[in-house]
Enzyme design. Structure first.
Site, PDB file in Angstrom:
ATOM      1  N   ALA A 465     -15.057  26.340  47.425  1.00 58.41           N
ATOM      2  CA  ALA A 465     -13.943  25.959  46.694  1.00 58.41           C
ATOM      3  C   ALA A 465     -14.950  24.922  45.741  1.00 58.41           C
ATOM      4  CB  ALA A 465     -13.091  25.097  47.465  1.00 58.41           C
ATOM      5  N   SER A 466     -14.183  24.460  44.622  1.00 57.56           N
ATOM      6  CA  SER A 466     -14.973  23.451  43.674  1.00 57.56           C
ATOM      7  C   SER A 466     -16.092  24.005  43.111  1.00 57.56           C
ATOM      8  CB  SER A 466     -15.103  22.310  44.381  1.00 57.56           C
ATOM      9  OG  SER A 466     -13.934  21.675  44.808  1.00 57.56           O
TER      10      SER A 466
END
Length: 682
Positions: A465-466
């Site tokens: 994620a990110s």
């Protein structure tokens, strides 16, 4: 020079500024000397026993809805029907890709002869007695990186490779797993469980021994043919829970005022600092994650035990902890001590009582080369680059090899693959919550250039994620496990006003500046001025917009459609797939199958997987391996020290969603210990 620090569970309070952005940010820093620290953070939570989201992290929870559609009767469909349609679409897309399912084939006469011949010339440390049992103790932390012979701990790729080798090794009669408390995410557990089931296709036995067992450990053990436990075993199959911690009240007592700017309806990265309770939106998202994990657990266990889902849930709700009750209900095979299980295996393999059961452990068997077993692969090569840990542009002073993703080194490997004609495709194996946004963007660019010349597939482990998801977007296809944590596209930013704290301790700070916004990050002794607050908010909105738009372009979605799944929300892999963030559900083997498809390599053709991030026995690793014994420097302390070495730069981090036991939560939160110690000194 003003310094910044991201707040998460392993980071101490810093007396300057914090900024966290959920989703990769492409924005420029507010000030050339003091840029934001951006972080992609999922929700602040912990799943009791199995799921723990570290404090000071965020995620948002937005229900991605589609325009209302009509059902068969012409009525407007309910949200549930819309979700079902999305899931059906994802399944259809998923079926477009090969499954990569393991197919065991008995070796022919010639291959068997070659394997036996190679074994005669194997190195001493590769010698294994015929009829041996492969033993592996699965407990503690499991990394997605390869380990050198000097490194301690367990490595997921080596665990999986051992299962593959053991399935084809004529010297191995079966596998004996000792499963205890695990400190890893559900993505890795899914991968190991898949390899246990694949190993069973060889016709060999796999037996589990579980002296300490909760939901995650039992989920793994349930893939084995038999499960044994001692009469004093610790079984705690009580279900899962979510918890979130809030320190606003504590900060108020010591005179610290967090000034948080939220971008995204479900953003909650700063909630632990700015709120005293969970927001409705964050509760909605955490509930969805919990339902995904718990529902998946119930489904798999009910299927494995041959019981109804309702029966499994009823048993859990009875709070059973007695081992004899577990045996009575068919949850375990028998109640036996380790030596009794060993004696049972000796009898099964026809070993005389006075002789020892021939065994080979995980560490020794990891040294057995696949070439010895005729598993070296074909002439076509696929490169694998493993990207685990937080992202930085350069290696930090306290960084250890393999402990993080260093942008410069990663880019070198990508360019090596792109410039080489040896590799037909590449797989980027990601297990990262993100980190430095500039490094993420530079790596994204290099992966994109590589994908223009040869197929690239992203394979996600526990979390991508990110910054981690930012990297994956550049690939031709993204593969995730059912429960891989992905997404986190949203923004939260802010700083601390330490004026009251300084007043309490008698500290004073004065600043001489030039430029209207020169003090925007330097002046922590006062709150934002109106124009500074406006600039901060505009910068955050710009960061969110750039990341969201780039994500939409990478996934061939409209901005409006991406907005539905962005806003800082963290998705489980199967939900991410139904919303277009992931292409297929599976592990590394499926990523290999998809890479072969895109490289026009027949599925039944063997390929050679080349690891470009193989470990090296460096001095830091040697010291790390014995550090906890010599000086007590464990992983938590090393992480804490690493976070104390600040570096300017925008961050794209999603720290926080970690799967660990509730009992260890306090130890995993040095920031609370620091606050406690400070309060104790007042």
């Amino acid at each position: 020079m003003s310094k910044l620090i991201l707040f998460h569970a392993l980071t101490p309070i810093h007396t300057r500024v914090f900024t966290a952005v959920v989703g990769a940010s492409l924005s420029k820093p507010l000030h050339s000397r003091s840029p934001h620290l951006f972080s992609h953070s999922p929700p602040p939570l912990s799943l009791r026993r199995r799921l723990s989201l570290r404090a000071f992290d965020d995620s948002s929870s937005s229900s991605a809805t589609k325009p209302d559609e009509s059902n068969e009767n012409g009525a407007v469909s309910a949200p549930e029907a819309t979700i079902e349609a999305e899931n059906a679409k994802a399944i259809s897309t998923d079926k477009d890709y090969p499954s990569g399912e393991f197919q065991f084939q008995e070796a022919g006469a010639w291959k068997s002869f070659v394997v036996k011949l190679r074994m005669l010339f194997a190195y001493p440390w590769e010698r294994v007695k015929k009829g041996s049992v492969l033993t592996m103790k699965l407990r503690g932390q499991i990394t997605d990186q390869l380990k050198s012979r000097f490194s301690s701990g367990l490595s997921l790729p080596q665990i999986c490779e051992n299962f593959v080798k053991a399935a084809h090794d004529p010297r191995i009669a079966g596998v004996y797993l000792q499963i205890e408390s695990l400190n890893c995410g559900w993505g890795k557990v899914e991968e190991i469980r898949r390899h246990i089931l694949d190993f069973r296709k060889s016709g060999k036995f796999v037996v589990a021994y579980a002296p300490a067992c909760s939901e995650k450990e039992y989920y793994l053990a349930s893939a084995c043919q038999e499960i044994y436990a001692p009469p004093s075993a610790y079984f705690s199959l009580f279900g899962l829970s979510v918890q979130a911690s809030f320190v606003k009240g504590v900060l108020e007592k010591i005179g610290v005022e967090p000034q948080v700017e939220r971008i995204g309806k479900y953003k909650s990265a700063g909630d632990q600092l700015a709120r005293t309770s969970m927001s409705e939106e964050n509760c909605e998202m955490l509930t969805a994650l919990l339902d995904n994990i718990y529902g998946n657990w119930l489904d798999i266990i009910s299927s494995t035990r041959g019981k109804g889902r309702e029966d499994i849930e009823k048993f859990i709700n009875e709070g059973v902890y007695q081992v004899d009750k577990l045996k009575e209900e068919g949850w375990i095979t028998n109640i036996q001590y380790d030596d009794e299980v060993t004696s049972m295996l000796k009898e099964r393999l026809g070993v005389e009582k006075e002789k020892k059961l021939p065994m080979v452990d995980y560490r020794k068997y990891s040294k057995v080369r696949k070439w010895t077993l005729g598993l070296s692969g074909g002439k076509d090569k696929i490169a694998i680059i493993r990207a685990s840990g937080s992202i930085s542009r350069v290696r930090g002073s306290f960084s250890l090899p393999g402990s993080s993703i260093v942008g410069e080194q990663f880019i070198e490997k990508i360019r090596t693959i792109r410039e080489s004609k040896r590799y037909k495709a590449a797989i980027i194996r990601i297990d990262s919550p993100g980190g430095d946004a500039l490094a993420s963007d530079l790596m994204w660019r290099e992966i994109k250039l590589l994908a223009a010349s040869k197929p690239v597939v992203a394979s996600m482990s526990d979390v991508a994620a990110s910054g981690g998801y930012y990297m994956a977007m550049a690939a031709d296809a993204i593969v995730a496990e059912n429960l891989t944590l992905t997404g986190s596209i949203g923004v939260v930013t802010g700083k601390f006003n330490l004026g009251k704290l300084y007043e309490k301790i008698g500290f004073n700070k004065e600043i001489i500046s030039r430029g209207k916004f020169a003090e925007v990050l330097a002046a922590e002794q006062r709150p934002f001025r109106p124009e500074e607050a406006e600039l901060f908010a505009k910068s955050a909105r710009n960061s969110y917009k750039q990341f969201r738009d780039k994500a939409a372009s990478s996934r061939s979605m409209t901005v409006d459609k991406m907005e539905e799944v962005a806003q800082g929300r963290v998705w489980a892999g199967k939900d991410a797939a139904s919303r277009g963030l992931v292409d297929a559900i599976g592990g590394l083997s499926r990523a290999v199958a998809i890479a072969k498809l895109k490289a026009n390599i027949p599925q039944d053709t063997e390929v050679t997987l080349v690891e470009l991030a193989r470990p090296s026995p460096s001095l830091p690793e040697l010291l790390s391996g014995v550090g906890s014994t010599l000086v007590g420097v464990d992983q938590t302390l090393r992480t804490l020290l690493q976070n104390l070495t600040f570096s300017d730069g925008v961050q794209a981090r999603m720290d926080g969603i970690m799967f660990q036991r509730l009992e260890g939560a306090s130890n995993a939160n040095p920031i609370f210990n620091l606050i406690r110690d400070y309060l104790g000194s007042l």
